[in-house]
Design a protein around this motif. Structure first.
Motif, mmCIF file in Angstrom:
data_model
loop_
_atom_site.group_PDB
_atom_site.id
_atom_site.type_symbol
_atom_site.label_atom_id
_atom_site.label_comp_id
_atom_site.label_asym_id
_atom_site.label_seq_id
_atom_site.Cartn_x
_atom_site.Cartn_y
_atom_site.Cartn_z
ATOM 1 N N PRO A 121 0.808 -1.228 0.000
ATOM 2 C CA PRO A 121 0.000 0.000 0.000
ATOM 3 C C PRO A 121 0.840 1.276 0.000
ATOM 4 C CG PRO A 121 -0.830 -1.572 1.615
ATOM 5 C CD PRO A 121 0.487 -2.105 1.133
ATOM 6 N N PHE A 122 2.069 1.198 0.539
ATOM 7 C CA PHE A 122 2.909 2.405 0.613
ATOM 8 C C PHE A 122 3.681 2.666 -0.677
ATOM 9 C CE2 PHE A 122 5.391 -1.058 2.555
ATOM 10 C CZ PHE A 122 6.587 -0.984 1.862
ATOM 11 N N VAL A 123 3.446 1.852 -1.728
ATOM 12 C CA VAL A 123 4.029 2.148 -3.046
ATOM 13 C C VAL A 123 2.901 2.168 -4.084
ATOM 14 C CG1 VAL A 123 6.394 1.386 -2.624
ATOM 15 C CG2 VAL A 123 4.686 -0.310 -3.294
ATOM 16 N N PRO A 124 2.004 3.149 -3.993
ATOM 17 C CA PRO A 124 0.886 3.219 -4.937
ATOM 18 C C PRO A 124 1.363 3.604 -6.328
ATOM 19 C CG PRO A 124 0.962 5.203 -3.611
ATOM 20 C CD PRO A 124 1.990 4.269 -3.034
ATOM 21 N N VAL A 125 0.456 3.509 -7.285
ATOM 22 C CA VAL A 125 0.746 3.908 -8.657
ATOM 23 C C VAL A 125 1.300 5.330 -8.680
ATOM 24 C CG1 VAL A 125 -0.328 4.467 -10.877
ATOM 25 C CG2 VAL A 125 -0.939 2.351 -9.704
ATOM 26 N N GLY A 126 2.400 5.518 -9.413
ATOM 27 C CA GLY A 126 3.052 6.820 -9.499
ATOM 28 C C GLY A 126 4.286 6.949 -8.631
ATOM 29 N N THR A 127 4.485 5.996 -7.696
ATOM 30 C CA THR A 127 5.649 6.025 -6.809
ATOM 31 C C THR A 127 6.912 5.618 -7.562
ATOM 32 O OG1 THR A 127 4.202 5.344 -4.990
ATOM 33 C CG2 THR A 127 6.563 5.181 -4.608
ATOM 34 N N TYR A 128 8.062 6.203 -7.173
ATOM 35 C CA TYR A 128 9.358 5.776 -7.695
ATOM 36 C C TYR A 128 10.012 4.876 -6.644
ATOM 37 C CZ TYR A 128 8.811 9.700 -10.969
ATOM 38 O OH TYR A 128 8.351 10.579 -11.924
ATOM 39 N N VAL A 129 10.448 3.682 -7.070
ATOM 40 C CA VAL A 129 11.051 2.713 -6.149
ATOM 41 C C VAL A 129 12.386 2.240 -6.706
ATOM 42 C CG1 VAL A 129 10.787 0.503 -4.970
ATOM 43 C CG2 VAL A 129 8.778 1.933 -5.378
ATOM 44 N N ALA A 130 13.436 2.360 -5.914
ATOM 45 C CA ALA A 130 14.751 1.841 -6.279
ATOM 46 C C ALA A 130 14.930 0.458 -5.673
ATOM 47 C CB ALA A 130 15.851 2.781 -5.779
ATOM 48 N N ALA A 131 15.489 -0.449 -6.434
ATOM 49 C CA ALA A 131 15.715 -1.815 -5.960
ATOM 50 C C ALA A 131 17.024 -1.867 -5.172
ATOM 51 C CB ALA A 131 15.759 -2.785 -7.131
ATOM 52 N N GLY A 132 16.934 -1.571 -3.869
ATOM 53 C CA GLY A 132 18.122 -1.711 -3.024
ATOM 54 C C GLY A 132 18.588 -3.153 -2.998
ATOM 55 N N LYS A 133 17.614 -4.063 -2.931
ATOM 56 C CA LYS A 133 17.868 -5.487 -3.086
ATOM 57 C C LYS A 133 16.951 -6.013 -4.179
ATOM 58 C CE LYS A 133 19.518 -6.880 1.504
ATOM 59 N NZ LYS A 133 20.853 -7.323 1.039
ATOM 60 N N SER A 134 17.412 -7.037 -4.883
ATOM 61 C CA SER A 134 16.602 -7.686 -5.904
ATOM 62 C C SER A 134 16.526 -9.181 -5.625
ATOM 63 C CB SER A 134 17.188 -7.466 -7.297
ATOM 64 O OG SER A 134 17.063 -6.124 -7.694
ATOM 65 N N ILE A 135 15.342 -9.718 -5.799
ATOM 66 C CA ILE A 135 15.113 -11.154 -5.659
ATOM 67 C C ILE A 135 14.916 -11.724 -7.056
ATOM 68 C CG2 ILE A 135 13.559 -12.916 -4.745
ATOM 69 C CD1 ILE A 135 12.757 -10.810 -2.589
ATOM 70 N N GLY A 136 15.773 -12.641 -7.446
ATOM 71 C CA GLY A 136 15.690 -13.215 -8.782
ATOM 72 C C GLY A 136 14.935 -14.529 -8.797
ATOM 73 N N PHE A 137 13.844 -14.572 -9.534
ATOM 74 C CA PHE A 137 13.119 -15.825 -9.767
ATOM 75 C C PHE A 137 13.609 -16.495 -11.054
ATOM 76 C CE2 PHE A 137 8.833 -14.828 -7.418
ATOM 77 C CZ PHE A 137 9.519 -14.818 -6.209
ATOM 78 N N ASP A 138 14.651 -15.957 -11.670
ATOM 79 C CA ASP A 138 15.056 -16.323 -13.027
ATOM 80 C C ASP A 138 16.136 -17.392 -13.111
ATOM 81 O OD1 ASP A 138 16.346 -13.646 -12.021
ATOM 82 O OD2 ASP A 138 17.844 -14.568 -13.318
ATOM 83 N N GLY A 139 17.055 -17.433 -12.165
ATOM 84 C CA GLY A 139 18.122 -18.424 -12.177
ATOM 85 C C GLY A 139 19.367 -18.057 -12.955
ATOM 86 N N VAL A 140 19.386 -16.913 -13.635
ATOM 87 C CA VAL A 140 20.534 -16.551 -14.482
ATOM 88 C C VAL A 140 21.850 -16.548 -13.709
ATOM 89 C CG1 VAL A 140 21.612 -14.622 -15.728
ATOM 90 C CG2 VAL A 140 19.264 -15.275 -16.247
ATOM 91 N N LEU A 141 21.844 -16.001 -12.507
ATOM 92 C CA LEU A 141 23.098 -15.820 -11.766
ATOM 93 C C LEU A 141 23.758 -17.146 -11.399
ATOM 94 C CD1 LEU A 141 24.580 -13.222 -10.913
ATOM 95 C CD2 LEU A 141 23.709 -13.578 -8.604
#
Length: 279
Positions: A121-141
């Protein structure tokens, strides 16, 4: 010497997918998913020295307020980031004539500006969010040696526990963006969050049971803020290669409120302007 099969150089001296030559790459790079958005970023440039298009990869290098900047599109997905990061690093740190690594390392600074779906709720549409951490569901790494050096294993373990992870053959990984770059770009007016990079747009982001657990997740005062599709491999590969990188997104869809803003270009313009000024 790097074999031709492992580093493909086009007849004109450019790298295989991006079609860029080493001298066309700036140290500061703004990445976007949409090839058309490259034109939006470059519209702020004071000068333009080159423009190259190949497949979904569109690149313009120029200057903005005295800073030499490259803006390029990477398309959609972590698989594309794998291509882009490897070729950017090669352009910066491999001598194309001798196919050998240059003796002096050249560090790149990369900011991905994208769109995203909010999970709180604290990141509604229009908010800017920086990925301090990222969670990868992809497996590339996991395909790269030394990934354990840049992964947050404690966060990964807690993620598996709280989400009661059931998908066999896929295990999330967690990586941090470059902390000095996050501080430089976000300052006091962009939220620093935890971003999931999903390996698809529909099924991988639409499981109601999994999303409920994601929204409730909390670890070391951190909550998962948003979904997108590239931040994990960008942060992870950059850390392994020694570059500075991060992702910052404009929230255009609310997974909790189930709302969507398809007219988000104005919000994206504001974010692009901020990144151009701070990179």
């Amino acid at each position: 010497m790097i074999a031709p099969s492992e580093l493909i150089i086009n007849p004109d001296g450019s790298c295989f997918h991006l079609h860029l030559k080493p001298e066309q790459l700036a140290d500061k790079i703004i990445m976007v998913g949409d090839p058309d958005r490259v034109n939006t970023v470059a519209s702020y440039f004071d000068t333009k020295e080159c423009e190259v298009s190949s497949r979904e990869f569109h690149t313009i290098t120029g200057t903005y307020k005295g800073k030499r900047i490259t803006t390029l599109s990477h398309g959609i997905g972590t698989d594309n980031i794998d291509i882009v990061l490897n070729e950017l690093d090669a352009l910066a740190n491999i001598d194309f004539a001798s196919r050998t690594i240059k003796p002096i390392f050249r560090q790149l600074t990369m900011v991905r500006v994208g769109t995203s779906g909010g999970l709180q709720p604290f990141v509604p549409v229009g908010t800017y969010v920086a990925a301090g951490k990222s969670i990868g569901f992809d497996g590339v790494l996991y395909f790269y040696a030394g990934s354990e050096k840049v992964r947050d294993k404690a966060f990964e373990s807690e993620l598996m526990r709280q989400l009661k992870w059931k998908l066999s053959g896929i295990q999330p990984y967690v990586v941090s963006a470059d902390p000095s770059l996050v501080k430089q770009i976000t300052q006091d007016d962009i939220i620093r969050g935890v971003t999931i990079a999903a390996n698809g747009f529909y099924g991988p982001q639409a499981d109601p049971e999994l999303n409920r657990k994601i929204e409730a997740f909390e670890f070391n005062d951190s909550r998962i803020t948003n979904f997108e599709m590239e931040s994990s491999s960008l942060a992870g590969l950059s850390a392994l290669m020694g570059h500075r990188a991060m992702t910052v997104c404009c929230i255009i869809a609310g997974r909790v409120a189930q709302d969507m803003n398809t007219e988000y270009k104005g919000s994206m313009t504001g974010l692009i302007e901020t990144v151009l000024d701070r990179i």
